[in-house]
Design a protein around this motif. Structure first.
Motif, PDB file in Angstrom:
ATOM      1  N   GLU A 195       0.864  -1.180   0.000  1.00 13.39           N
ATOM      2  CA  GLU A 195       0.000   0.000   0.000  1.00 13.39           C
ATOM      3  C   GLU A 195       0.898   1.228   0.000  1.00 13.39           C
ATOM      4  OE1 GLU A 195      -2.585  -0.186   3.354  1.00 13.39           O
ATOM      5  OE2 GLU A 195      -3.534  -2.070   2.739  1.00 13.39           O
ATOM      6  N   GLU A 208      -2.996   0.465  -4.053  1.00  6.66           N
ATOM      7  CA  GLU A 208      -2.813  -0.888  -3.541  1.00  6.66           C
ATOM      8  C   GLU A 208      -2.315  -1.767  -4.675  1.00  6.66           C
ATOM      9  OE1 GLU A 208      -6.209  -2.492  -1.554  1.00  6.66           O
ATOM     10  OE2 GLU A 208      -6.727  -0.587  -0.603  1.00  6.66           O
ATOM     11  N   ASP A 246      -6.934  -7.222  -0.423  1.00  2.92           N
ATOM     12  CA  ASP A 246      -7.134  -7.079   1.023  1.00  2.92           C
ATOM     13  C   ASP A 246      -8.298  -6.146   1.326  1.00  2.92           C
ATOM     14  OD1 ASP A 246      -5.003  -8.733   1.389  1.00  2.92           O
ATOM     15  OD2 ASP A 246      -3.881  -7.381   2.701  1.00  2.92           O
ATOM     16  N   ARG A 247      -8.406  -5.076   0.554  1.00  6.44           N
ATOM     17  CA  ARG A 247      -9.469  -4.107   0.807  1.00  6.44           C
ATOM     18  C   ARG A 247     -10.833  -4.699   0.491  1.00  6.44           C
ATOM     19  NH1 ARG A 247     -10.334   1.959  -1.759  1.00  6.44           N
ATOM     20  NH2 ARG A 247     -11.212   2.911   0.113  1.00  6.44           N
ATOM     21  N   GLN A 248     -10.909  -5.430  -0.634  1.00  7.79           N
ATOM     22  CA  GLN A 248     -12.169  -6.069  -0.987  1.00  7.79           C
ATOM     23  C   GLN A 248     -12.575  -7.087   0.064  1.00  7.79           C
ATOM     24  OE1 GLN A 248     -11.086  -7.574  -4.831  1.00  7.79           O
ATOM     25  NE2 GLN A 248     -11.963  -5.831  -5.932  1.00  7.79           N
ATOM     26  N   TRP A 302     -11.744  -7.110   3.213  1.00  9.36           N
ATOM     27  CA  TRP A 302     -12.126  -6.396   4.440  1.00  9.36           C
ATOM     28  C   TRP A 302     -13.558  -5.882   4.338  1.00  9.36           C
ATOM     29  CZ3 TRP A 302     -12.371  -0.722   4.626  1.00  9.36           C
ATOM     30  CH2 TRP A 302     -12.733  -0.243   5.889  1.00  9.36           C
TER      31      TRP A 302
END
Length: 220
Positions: A5, A113, A152-154, A156
């Protein structure tokens, strides 16, 4: 492959640096973009109470050759912008970095990202250093599974949506409430969920279609 990131400081020579700095509460969400050495085209959602005024300011820049409004909402608008100085986007592309949309610019900073090979990440750092573009590595994780289904964001956002009852019947939370709880814009939350759901469904159907003929599929 490593997952990283980065926060990139948009160069002052790029119009979006000055505009986003002048409107720090406005989010510029890049939904799609392409560029070569001389020109760039981007579809951007401008999210904030000053969206109309921001569009007028963008048009005043010599580097912006065209701005077309594609749609407007209560506090946001979607535009397509053509520019002659796609410095940041072209530098990312030249480094071999696959850019996963949407990416956001706010108050002169771009959050990125990446899940790329180590040599690609190193190439990006060398390119940014050579161009004098400041950046901060916020996080780097080495042993990320190759070609993960979700970022990772998806993951989360999906996990938070499940935990908060967004997918329950009836739903225990709305998209607006979920976005507020996660401190992201409603449109960002919707876009992340949509892309994650698309990946999960396509992966699921790919597995289903690979079942040999004559195999009985489970019922609901």
């Amino acid at each position: 492959m490593p997952y990283a990131e980065l926060t990139i400081t948009v160069p002052e020579s790029v119009w979006i640096s000055e505009v986003s700095g002048a409107h720090p509460e406005t989010t510029f969400r890049v939904l799609a973009a392409t560029a070569n050495a001389a020109t760039g085209v981007a579809r951007i959602e401008i999210d904030g109470n000053e969206a109309a005024a921001v569009c007028d300011e963008i048009r005043s820049y010599d580097a912006v050759t065209d701005l077309t409004v594609l749609g407007t909402g209560e506090a946001a608008c979607r535009v397509q912008i053509e520019t002659t100085v796609p410095l940041l986007l072209s530098s990312l592309q030249d480094s071999g970095v696959p850019i996963e949309m949407p990416i956001e610019v706010r108050d002169g900073e771009l959050r990125l990202e990446l899940t790329v090979p180590s040599e690609t990440l190193s190439s990006l750092g060398e390119t940014l250093d050579r161009l004098g573009i400041a950046y901060t590595v916020e996080r780097i994780q080495q042993d990320v599974e190759s070609d993960p289904l979700l970022t990772d964001r998806q993951r989360w956002v999906i996990e938070e949506a499940i935990d908060r009852g967004y997918y329950d019947t009836p739903r225990r939370t709305t998209l607006v409430d979920l976005a507020d709880d996660l401190d992201v814009a409603k449109s960002t939350c919707s876009e992340i969920l949509h892309r994650a759901e698309e990946r999960v469904l396509k992966d699921y159907l790919a597995d289903e279609r690979s079942v040999p003929a004559g195999t009985t599929a489970p019922s609901d």
